[in-house]
Design a protein around this motif. Structure first.
Motif, PDB file in Angstrom:
ATOM      1  N   ASP A  58       0.786  -1.222  -0.059  1.00  0.00           N
ATOM      2  CA  ASP A  58       0.123  -0.123  -0.142  1.00  0.00           C
ATOM      3  C   ASP A  58       0.891   1.227  -0.013  1.00  0.00           C
ATOM      4  OD1 ASP A  58      -1.636  -2.009   0.300  1.00  0.00           O
ATOM      5  OD2 ASP A  58      -2.899  -1.021   1.910  1.00  0.00           O
ATOM      6  N   ALA A  59       1.586   1.434   0.997  1.00  0.00           N
ATOM      7  CA  ALA A  59       2.560   2.481   1.179  1.00  0.00           C
ATOM      8  C   ALA A  59       3.434   2.675  -0.146  1.00  0.00           C
ATOM      9  CB  ALA A  59       3.314   2.664   2.276  1.00  0.00           C
ATOM     10  N   ASN A  60       3.935   1.576  -0.721  1.00  0.00           N
ATOM     11  CA  ASN A  60       4.813   1.784  -1.744  1.00  0.00           C
ATOM     12  C   ASN A  60       4.131   2.250  -3.151  1.00  0.00           C
ATOM     13  OD1 ASN A  60       5.140  -0.409   0.173  1.00  0.00           O
ATOM     14  ND2 ASN A  60       7.045  -1.161  -1.267  1.00  0.00           N
ATOM     15  N   ASN A  73       2.161   9.381  -5.406  1.00  0.00           N
ATOM     16  CA  ASN A  73       2.312  11.078  -5.031  1.00  0.00           C
ATOM     17  C   ASN A  73       3.539  11.383  -5.823  1.00  0.00           C
ATOM     18  OD1 ASN A  73       0.373  10.521  -3.120  1.00  0.00           O
ATOM     19  ND2 ASN A  73       1.804  10.337  -1.401  1.00  0.00           N
ATOM     20  N   ASP A 117       6.568   4.905   5.186  1.00  0.00           N
ATOM     21  CA  ASP A 117       5.053   5.287   4.817  1.00  0.00           C
ATOM     22  C   ASP A 117       4.880   5.874   3.500  1.00  0.00           C
ATOM     23  OD1 ASP A 117       5.936   7.808   5.288  1.00  0.00           O
ATOM     24  OD2 ASP A 117       4.945   8.007   7.223  1.00  0.00           O
ATOM     25  N   GLU A 118       3.774   6.239   2.892  1.00  0.00           N
ATOM     26  CA  GLU A 118       3.653   6.817   1.669  1.00  0.00           C
ATOM     27  C   GLU A 118       4.409   8.125   1.465  1.00  0.00           C
ATOM     28  OE1 GLU A 118      -0.890   7.469   2.103  1.00  0.00           O
ATOM     29  OE2 GLU A 118      -0.020   8.960   0.901  1.00  0.00           O
ATOM     30  N   THR A 119       4.435   8.945   2.336  1.00  0.00           N
ATOM     31  CA  THR A 119       5.301  10.107   2.434  1.00  0.00           C
ATOM     32  C   THR A 119       6.827  10.010   2.028  1.00  0.00           C
ATOM     33  OG1 THR A 119       3.753  10.922   3.836  1.00  0.00           O
ATOM     34  CG2 THR A 119       5.811  12.412   3.473  1.00  0.00           C
ATOM     35  N   LYS A 170       1.144   3.963  -3.092  1.00  0.00           N
ATOM     36  CA  LYS A 170       0.487   5.522  -2.799  1.00  0.00           C
ATOM     37  C   LYS A 170       1.907   6.423  -2.742  1.00  0.00           C
ATOM     38  CE  LYS A 170      -3.139   4.396   0.274  1.00  0.00           C
ATOM     39  NZ  LYS A 170      -3.632   4.483   1.560  1.00  0.00           N
ATOM     40  N   GLY A 171       3.139   6.077  -2.500  1.00  0.00           N
ATOM     41  CA  GLY A 171       4.306   6.836  -2.529  1.00  0.00           C
ATOM     42  C   GLY A 171       4.607   7.094  -4.003  1.00  0.00           C
ATOM     43  N   GLU A 207       7.677   8.713  -1.050  1.00  0.00           N
ATOM     44  CA  GLU A 207       7.732   9.706  -2.041  1.00  0.00           C
ATOM     45  C   GLU A 207       8.917  10.319  -1.972  1.00  0.00           C
ATOM     46  OE1 GLU A 207       4.500  12.439  -1.353  1.00  0.00           O
ATOM     47  OE2 GLU A 207       5.554  14.045  -2.302  1.00  0.00           O
TER      48      GLU A 207
END
Lengths: 337, 337
Positions: A15-17, A23, A308-310, A19-20, A313
């Protein structure tokens, strides 16, 4: 340019990968290739954005891979046997010039083993190592080794100093980066055997190798902004790194709770929020992206395991800069001499 | 009770030492004896307070000594030859029961040499070591060894765990202090040789010795408040300590500058100041006083070399508690078994 991202590695994968990556895509110029189970990645994108992958960006791609290297896997065994894992596929793409940099938040040992076994060491470098970037006063601090070589020899620390110099020169434009040796005192006679011998070797070889060696550096001065990089063995470096992380967490938690203690302090804190956020930003090591695995023939970036996603990013954005600056090519060149 | 303070040791001696003593005297019940050049101490008190020493408190005394151990002095040589130095006089008073605890911010090596040579090790303890107290989430963290033994063996780390347990039990009233081994991962197989062997020894002996050994601890979890003490060799411990100090400085400086950036942020920060000060207080390791030199037969406290008057004040107050709790007697008792 093509950035390869292991979509299946890390505590918050995929998920985080994903979304990152989404972004980051409009903040970079490169193509971004997600490696992992295509079906899952497509379904997640549909779920998160109610769109097809192709509708997000024509620079966002997938390369299917069916296996995953787990955190519990034996590094070299996993690299040798899980041929269709996102990590091994990523390394092979990097090797065959199907991408310019590989990023993974997966099993650290496997990432280091894969980088050495599949990509290979730069000639003249005995031990590649992780270089991490930490916040420092009005600047940043490069820490090398962050944890890949638990046992080091003086020659390794000398090479870390060389690599740090080349990297900082090319990526941060620092003409003569100040390189310190992490120690428990500034005097020549301080420290354990490794540090004492490394001090002598650095003193002897620095001029010839173009290293601006500034001597022993204590942790209390490391963040002053006067030192550009500190070199140390992977055990001490990892303790250093995780101590800053632990204390960072304590700072964040204590500051938040002090502000939120009661309704009065909550309201009183509102006008100060811009200043507090500015402070939090300076202190956020995450903004500096992942750690670079320096000493191998191609750019490899180790994203934080708990990214996390940030953080993904930021790491992707930093990876693009890393490639643009050609630090690895320049390292190969310098060590060829 | 009598507290002996080296008035001539430390970067800011004797001014900070004298002011700290005067600040502390009404917060303690003990008598406080300043050791140093009587003439100078009397003149300084006159200068700072426009009073005679006797008018400040009848519990504040001076013991004259004519020499000073300098920071550059060779530790054992200085202890052997500077017989009338404030440090040697202090240790001799402690030995002859003319005082209950000795505090010095002077030459660390000399302090450790003096403690071992003049006061002597507790029977059963191979290496005395410095135990420092750091802030942790809603609690505190004991770090041992903070830097007195650069090279350690597993048996030393086991004894640090024992001493930490006895100290925390008696001084902080923690029934079963959680003791972690500082490492770069939580798995048994992580770390360098010393750590791996120490892990096995701790695992094997903890139950028998009444140690609540919770396994490997990473710096990122050290400040969570779940660990009461971490044990490590003096090199790694000193890196840990100074890294927290360095990062602490960065936090303070960045927060202050964020608040003071311009007139708007200055004004906006005013209502939040109580919360920010509350935060700063939690983070202030200075409030925990100096480091204790555990493993010698009498209480010896190493004040921070750069102690200012506030830090001396705190250290004196903490030293009184240290004596009240009889941690050293209990340590002698435990190791006699």
């Amino acid at each position: 340019m093509k950035i390869i991202l292991d979509a299946m590695g890390g505590d918050n994968a995929p998920d985080a990968n994903i979304k990152g990556a989404v972004n980051a895509i409009n903040k970079i110029k490169a193509e971004l290739i997600l490696i992992g189970k295509e079906e899952i990645i497509r379904a997640k994108i549909k779920e998160f954005y109610n769109k097809e992958l192709e509708d997000i960006s024509d620079r966002l791609k997938i390369r299917n891979s069916t296996e995953i290297i787990e955190m519990e896997d034996q590094p070299t065994v996993a690299i040798k046997h899980k041929k269709d894992s996102s990590m091994v596929v990523g390394f092979n793409m990097l090797k065959q010039d199907e991408g310019d940099v590989f990023i993974s938040a997966g099993n650290s040992g496997a990432l280091l083993a894969g980088a050495t076994l599949i990509i290979g060491r730069i000639k003249g470098i005995d031990r590649p190592a992780l270089a991490g970037i930490l916040p420092a006063y009005k600047s940043q601090l490069l820490l090398m080794d962050c944890g890949s070589n638990t046992n080091c020899k003086p020659i390794n620390l000398l090479q870390f100093a060389q690599m740090s110099t080349i990297y900082l020169k090319n990526t941060f434009g620092i003409e003569k980066p100040a390189i310190g040796l992490l120690n428990i005192g500034t005097e020549e006679t301080k420290g354990n055997e490794l540090v004492k011998e490394s001090y002598q070797l650095l003193k002897e070889k620095s001029e010839e190798l173009g290293i601006n060696f500034v001597g022993n550096t204590e942790g209390r001065d490391a963040f002053s902004g006067k030192i550009d990089a500190i070199v140390t063995d992977g055990f001490t470096g990892n303790v250093f790194l995780k101590t800053t992380e632990g204390l960072g967490k304590l700072v964040k938690r204590s500051l938040k709770e002090s502000m939120m203690k009661n309704i009065i302090s909550k309201i009183a804190s509102i006008p100060a929020l811009p200043a507090i956020n500015r402070f939090a930003k300076t202190m956020d090591y995450k903004a500096y992206g992942g750690a670079l695995f320096l000493g191998v023939k191609k750019p490899v970036v180790k994203a934080h395991g708990s990214s996390d996603e940030t953080l993904f990013e930021y790491t992707i954005i930093q990876a693009e800069k890393f490639v643009e600056n050609k630090a690895v090519d320049k390292m190969i060149e310098a060590f060829n001499k």
